[in-house]
Scaffold this active site. Structure first.
Site, PDB file in Angstrom:
ATOM      1  N   TRP A   1       0.920  -1.351   0.318  1.00  0.00           N
ATOM      2  CA  TRP A   1       0.234   0.067  -0.076  1.00  0.00           C
ATOM      3  C   TRP A   1       1.141   1.057   0.117  1.00  0.00           C
ATOM      4  O   TRP A   1       1.897   1.196   0.704  1.00  0.00           O
ATOM      5  CB  TRP A   1      -0.424   0.251   1.266  1.00  0.00           C
ATOM      6  CG  TRP A   1      -1.157   1.067   1.296  1.00  0.00           C
ATOM      7  CD1 TRP A   1      -2.600   1.254   0.884  1.00  0.00           C
ATOM      8  CD2 TRP A   1      -2.176   1.889   2.575  1.00  0.00           C
ATOM      9  NE1 TRP A   1      -3.344   2.514   1.439  1.00  0.00           N
ATOM     10  CE2 TRP A   1      -2.919   2.698   2.095  1.00  0.00           C
ATOM     11  CE3 TRP A   1      -1.100   1.545   4.093  1.00  0.00           C
ATOM     12  CZ2 TRP A   1      -3.342   3.584   3.061  1.00  0.00           C
ATOM     13  CZ3 TRP A   1      -1.876   3.153   4.906  1.00  0.00           C
ATOM     14  CH2 TRP A   1      -3.089   3.472   4.378  1.00  0.00           C
TER      15      TRP A   1
ATOM     16  N   ASP B   1      -0.574  -5.032   9.799  1.00  0.00           N
ATOM     17  CA  ASP B   1      -1.413  -3.903   9.151  1.00  0.00           C
ATOM     18  C   ASP B   1      -2.683  -5.193   8.890  1.00  0.00           C
ATOM     19  O   ASP B   1      -2.590  -5.954   7.849  1.00  0.00           O
ATOM     20  CB  ASP B   1      -0.779  -3.457   7.634  1.00  0.00           C
ATOM     21  CG  ASP B   1      -2.388  -2.412   7.346  1.00  0.00           C
ATOM     22  OD1 ASP B   1      -2.930  -2.513   8.336  1.00  0.00           O
ATOM     23  OD2 ASP B   1      -1.427  -1.720   6.559  1.00  0.00           O
TER      24      ASP B   1
ATOM     25  N   LYS C   1     -13.332  -0.317   6.525  1.00  0.00           N
ATOM     26  CA  LYS C   1     -13.704  -1.286   5.568  1.00  0.00           C
ATOM     27  C   LYS C   1     -15.223  -3.026   6.259  1.00  0.00           C
ATOM     28  O   LYS C   1     -15.876  -2.798   5.557  1.00  0.00           O
ATOM     29  CB  LYS C   1     -12.712  -2.779   4.883  1.00  0.00           C
ATOM     30  CG  LYS C   1     -11.528  -1.754   4.515  1.00  0.00           C
ATOM     31  CD  LYS C   1     -11.118  -0.921   3.623  1.00  0.00           C
ATOM     32  CE  LYS C   1      -9.891  -0.237   3.408  1.00  0.00           C
ATOM     33  NZ  LYS C   1      -9.449   0.492   2.724  1.00  0.00           N
TER      34      LYS C   1
HETATM   35  C1  LMR Z   1      -6.749   1.680  -0.570  1.00  0.00           C
HETATM   36  O1  LMR Z   1      -5.726   1.007  -0.686  1.00  0.00           O
HETATM   37  O2  LMR Z   1      -7.493   2.456  -1.934  1.00  0.00           O
HETATM   38  C2  LMR Z   1      -7.901   1.795   0.976  1.00  0.00           C
HETATM   39  O3  LMR Z   1      -6.411   1.554   2.019  1.00  0.00           O
HETATM   40  C3  LMR Z   1      -7.688   3.780   0.382  1.00  0.00           C
HETATM   41  C4  LMR Z   1      -5.977   3.853   1.433  1.00  0.00           C
HETATM   42  O4  LMR Z   1      -6.034   4.765   1.994  1.00  0.00           O
HETATM   43  O5  LMR Z   1      -5.741   4.046   0.585  1.00  0.00           O
END
Ligand code: LMR
Length: 398
Positions: free
Chosen positions: A131, A212, A247
């Site tokens: 991420w 996470d 979520k």
């Molecule tokens: C995502 O990865 O799309 C979600 O976790 C929202 C975000 O805050 O990036």
């Protein structure tokens, strides 16, 4: 002038897409960027269990005074029950402490602040890919990051050997950030056997796991998705967990998360809690109450909890149906073999499309995906799937 030297930052790779999507006049546009669940009508609705809890709160709530710095005690206990299971020693032995943080991001940041401020660690190992926000959170808390390989792009699975090989270069006391389930962005999670090996490896190498946990319940189920965390906790005496309820409760804009820290003893945990409190006090003073109270109300009421679990299952099942349909339809459209989409967990699918193909999806078809090739399967529905398939098939052949 002091500010005229400031350079414009690039748009956020995920949330920036939503801004661009909203401005796009294309009537056929589809947002498969951000990780937000949409129902088959393309709406992100409030869960019925949440609405019910809000009705109760509206009746019962009699103050908007500050919460304690770490949030309400019940909330922490209920969050630990979700993470570790009802009968786990971590729920009430005092060896694990929990602190309400604004969303998973807040929990990651407060955890990183704590590690840095207390000189616990300077380096955090982050999966490649991950991420996008992980890197910024680590560095803005003052930590250095290193990357470990995670995804095998050829076979669309976990690059397990390379992951452990690279992590063997980590030094004692380094932090390793892992995704508990529904890895973002690949959707590929370790198997049970691999979790066992990872957990033992971290313990042998004396590395600090930081997990996470943003998608509990979106993979295989609430209990099943906790297998990795529970296995890590079985072998490692100290670890951190950043949970998000954005979520699984659909409480995105209420910013509801929890930082949990497991320590070797209750004495150590009490001291850690006192320092985590300072990290929270400095960053946000004390947490927002509404989302926390909604989650606490739902988790502590048998009927509401059952309703919530059912709604979560509904979201999980719909995403799974869309995965099967997508891979079937892509095959039928001659786009290639996308069967691997069915092996991935959670909201996301790592489609294998490159940056140029993702750009073409947006420009030529109004379909928004993350530049890495991540698509949010939760944004696909029976009304837009044919458009999505046609577009992916067209760019995949280029
Ligand atoms: C995502 O990865 O799309 C979600 O976790 C929202 C975000 O805050 O990036």
């Amino acid at each position: 002038m002091f500010f005229d030297r400031i350079e414009a930052a690039p748009a956020d790779p995920i949330l920036g897409l939503t801004d661009a999507y909203k401005k796009d006049p294309n009537p056929n546009k589809v947002n498969l960027g951000v990780g937000v669940y949409q129902n088959n009508e393309g709406k992100t609705v409030i869960l019925d269990s949440v609405k019910d809890a809000e009705k109760i709160l509206l009746e019962k709530e009699d103050t908007k005074s500050y919460l304690p710095i770490t949030g309400l005690a019940d909330y922490g206990t209920l969050a630990r029950e979700l993470i570790f299971g009802k009968d786990s020693e971590f729920v009430s032995s005092g060896r694990a402490i929990s602190c309400h943080c604004p969303g998973g991001t807040g929990a990651l940041r407060i955890g990183a602040d704590f590690l840095h401020q207390q000189n616990v660690a300077t380096t955090i190992w982050i999966s490649d890919p991950t991420w996008a926000n992980h890197y910024q959170i680590a560095t803005s808390a003052g930590m250095k990051f290193e990357r470990y390989p995670y995804y095998d792009r050829v076979n669309h699975n976990l690059a397990f050997d390379r992951m452990l090989e690279t992590l063997s270069q980590a030094k004692e006391g380094d932090v390793v950030l892992l995704h508990a389930c529904c890895h973002n962005p690949t959707g590929i999670d370790p198997t049970k056997e691999q979790w066992e090996q990872i957990a033992k490896f971290l313990a042998d190498k004396k590395l600090i796991p930081f997990i996470d946990f943003a998608y509990q319940g979106f993979g295989k189920g609430i209990e099943e998705d906790a297998f990795g965390v529970r296995t890590i906790a079985k072998y490692n005496k100290e670890l951190l967990i950043a949970s998000s309820f954005s979520k699984n409760f659909g409480l995105y804009n209420e910013r509801v998360g929890v930082l949990t820290v497991v320590c070797e003893s209750k004495e150590a945990a009490d001291k850690v809690l006192s320092q985590v409190k300072i990290a929270v006090r400095t960053a946000i003073s004390n947490p927002p109450a509404h989302g926390e109270k909604v989650v606490t109300t739902i988790l502590s009421d048998k009927n509401l909890r059952a309703k919530w679990e059912n709604e979560l299952k509904g979201m999980r099942d719909r995403i799974q149906q869309m995965r099967s349909l997508l891979s079937e339809k892509l095959k039928a459209a001659g786009a290639g073999n996308f069967d691997f989409i069915n092996e991935q967990n959670g909201m996301f699918s790592f489609s294998g499309l490159d940056k140029d193909q993702v750009e073409a999806l947006r420009k030529d078809f109004g379909i928004y995906a993350v530049a890495s090739g991540r698509i949010c399967v939760a944004g696909i529905n029976t009304n837009n799937i044919d458009k999505v398939v046609e577009a992916i098939a067209a760019v995949a052949k280029r």
